[in-house]
Design a protein around this motif. Sequence first.
Motif, PDB file in Angstrom:
ATOM      1  N   SER A 449       0.605  15.922   6.334  1.00  0.00           N
ATOM      2  CA  SER A 449       1.579  15.033   5.823  1.00  0.00           C
ATOM      3  C   SER A 449       3.065  15.257   6.328  1.00  0.00           C
ATOM      4  O   SER A 449       3.943  14.481   6.336  1.00  0.00           O
ATOM      5  CB  SER A 449       1.946  15.330   4.143  1.00  0.00           C
ATOM      6  OG  SER A 449       2.123  16.716   3.977  1.00  0.00           O
ATOM      7  N   ASP A 453       4.251  11.530   7.022  1.00  0.00           N
ATOM      8  CA  ASP A 453       5.158  11.175   5.904  1.00  0.00           C
ATOM      9  C   ASP A 453       6.422  10.701   6.824  1.00  0.00           C
ATOM     10  O   ASP A 453       7.167   9.999   6.273  1.00  0.00           O
ATOM     11  CB  ASP A 453       5.896  12.399   4.998  1.00  0.00           C
ATOM     12  CG  ASP A 453       4.722  12.338   3.919  1.00  0.00           C
ATOM     13  OD1 ASP A 453       4.227  11.225   3.497  1.00  0.00           O
ATOM     14  OD2 ASP A 453       4.409  13.493   3.648  1.00  0.00           O
ATOM     15  N   SER A 456       6.392   6.771   6.726  1.00  0.00           N
ATOM     16  CA  SER A 456       6.383   6.167   5.466  1.00  0.00           C
ATOM     17  C   SER A 456       7.581   5.370   5.380  1.00  0.00           C
ATOM     18  O   SER A 456       8.549   5.569   5.983  1.00  0.00           O
ATOM     19  CB  SER A 456       6.414   7.181   4.325  1.00  0.00           C
ATOM     20  OG  SER A 456       7.395   8.127   4.071  1.00  0.00           O
ATOM     21  N   SER A 459      10.826   7.486   4.364  1.00  0.00           N
ATOM     22  CA  SER A 459      11.238   8.757   5.079  1.00  0.00           C
ATOM     23  C   SER A 459      12.674   8.572   5.976  1.00  0.00           C
ATOM     24  O   SER A 459      12.941   7.393   6.477  1.00  0.00           O
ATOM     25  CB  SER A 459      10.378   8.844   6.062  1.00  0.00           C
ATOM     26  OG  SER A 459      10.886   9.871   7.212  1.00  0.00           O
ATOM     27  N   SER A 467       7.344  -0.004   8.532  1.00  0.00           N
ATOM     28  CA  SER A 467       6.930  -0.154   7.053  1.00  0.00           C
ATOM     29  C   SER A 467       5.578  -0.810   6.797  1.00  0.00           C
ATOM     30  O   SER A 467       5.430  -1.963   7.275  1.00  0.00           O
ATOM     31  CB  SER A 467       8.120  -0.899   6.501  1.00  0.00           C
ATOM     32  OG  SER A 467       7.733  -1.009   4.956  1.00  0.00           O
ATOM     33  N   ASP A 472       1.906   3.721   3.150  1.00  0.00           N
ATOM     34  CA  ASP A 472       2.555   4.268   1.763  1.00  0.00           C
ATOM     35  C   ASP A 472       1.561   4.364   0.733  1.00  0.00           C
ATOM     36  O   ASP A 472       1.761   5.580   0.172  1.00  0.00           O
ATOM     37  CB  ASP A 472       3.735   3.071   1.339  1.00  0.00           C
ATOM     38  CG  ASP A 472       4.832   3.138   2.534  1.00  0.00           C
ATOM     39  OD1 ASP A 472       5.015   3.755   3.410  1.00  0.00           O
ATOM     40  OD2 ASP A 472       5.546   2.067   2.238  1.00  0.00           O
ATOM     41  N   LEU A 475      -0.680   7.659   1.705  1.00  0.00           N
ATOM     42  CA  LEU A 475       0.157   8.979   1.856  1.00  0.00           C
ATOM     43  C   LEU A 475       0.472   9.447   0.331  1.00  0.00           C
ATOM     44  O   LEU A 475       0.478  10.763   0.161  1.00  0.00           O
ATOM     45  CB  LEU A 475       1.612   8.773   2.639  1.00  0.00           C
ATOM     46  CG  LEU A 475       1.409   8.427   4.258  1.00  0.00           C
ATOM     47  CD1 LEU A 475       2.719   8.083   4.835  1.00  0.00           C
ATOM     48  CD2 LEU A 475       0.690   9.618   4.997  1.00  0.00           C
TER      49      LEU A 475
END
Length: 539
Positions: A449, A453, A456, A459, A467, A472, A475
């Motif tokens: 992650s 991440d 995401s 972030s 996006s 999303d 995760l």
Amino acid sequence: MIKATALAALIGSTMLTATAFAANVPEGTTLAEDQTYTYRVLDEYDSLDPQLLEGVDSSTVVRDLFEGLYNMAPDGSLTPGVALSHEVSDDNLTYTFTLRDDAKWSDGKPVTAGDFVYAWQRAVNPETASPYAWYMELMSIAGAADIIAGTATPDTLGVTAIDDTTLEVKLSQPLPYFADMVAHATTFPAPKWAIDAHGKEWTRPGNMVGNGAYVLTEHTPKERLVRERNDQYWDNDNTVIEKVVALVIGDENQALTRYKAGELDKTDIPAGQYPNLKEEMPDEAFAVPRLCNYYFSFNMSDTGPEAFKDVRVRKALALAIDRDVIVDAVLKGGQFPAYNFTPAATNGFEMPEIDYAGMTQAERDQMAKDLLAEAGYGEGGEPLEFAYLYNTSESHKQVAIVATQMWKQKLGVSATLENQEWKVFLENRGNQNYDMARGAWCGDYNEASTFLDLLSSASGYNDAKYSNARVDELLAEAKSSQDTTPLYTEVEQIIAADMPVIPIYHYSVNLLLDESLKGWPMDNVMQKMYSKDFYKVAE
């Protein structure tokens, strides 16, 4: 010693780590009279404030000047810092850290649980504008998301000083690797009285108050930074290195010359020179796998090129990159060609099957041409032109030149090169003032992650402004999953399909170390080092 990789299995029990790590000098060793460690950095630091820094070099300095709840031993396992141990509640939502009572700030004041509360609240406070505020949200600390969003006040963060030596942290959801995350600089304590007294100038020599093994004694921006032993540090008696000197040397070959002249104890090996230097200096040249990736980031925001909103264009540019040429002919330092985002060295991560990874380069090139033509660019279509932005470095320049040549020769694409010094580069990339930009990430903790991440939607380092709702969702699910492999595999495959970034390679750090310097953490894939763990032997 409880290893970081074993922490998840021990949740719910009392967590006790072994004795704190310090310089491990073998009996009978003759130490050098001069215990000064001098090394080279590429550029000026973005910040020395634990809650404001973002670069690897800044973090290295701050690990010397401050100390968090836990440190990392040379093998990558967790070892006590200010915290001696922690306990986890049965529902895995409350962590209670027991702090040592002999930790002091460099001005002699005791380090207390309240100093951590202040620092963590400061990190999530929108007024601080911490580039790592999102990291505190990733830690699943209760209330962090609302505070960062501006809908709650910092004092609602789920962190409490029960007393001076007891820190309680409430999570919004169980997070198996939470303890690993508190070794990161953003979670280090901060001295409120020094910040109140000096404002933005508090990180200058003479103003800074730290709780690490060293204090800041000199800082000439873009030239040198010096830290010296902190006699208030709780484990000062076991520190051997007296002084640490960082010299800013922008040219890698100049740094190599100065290393050979004996002016440096450590420097990075210039791109492509590892094989020759390993032959010339076999006991000083090292290539060590490192938990980092290197990639190109598309600007997919409204300010980015219209062409980059077309996935066919993004995939064409990714397919045309011959990663084997970059790692074998340009860098030559044991780097690994990358077709996915997360490095294979990441703990518990299974490399996913990525379609284009199994193709020959000729097949990739043909697909790239076809996709670009379909999108209306290239031969018979619109010309594709854009700028590639990177931070000033000879190795980054070499990678950029080779990549742009590949695009030109294979696809007829014209990419111009722009380089900027580190701070300016970070600002422009972070504000989407670019077309395509160099990206790289070194893991903040050893779990997938820490890489995924970044892509995401929320972030703080999603510089592509990519996006994808499914990414999303996956995760978020992975945060509390007992089996993250299928989740992370799907995320990687979506990323490969959408191509918001072009993975180029996964790191191997190439460095020269003087034979007198001992204690380098060769077995720690994260390469998080502490000068207090080093020592120099007599030659």
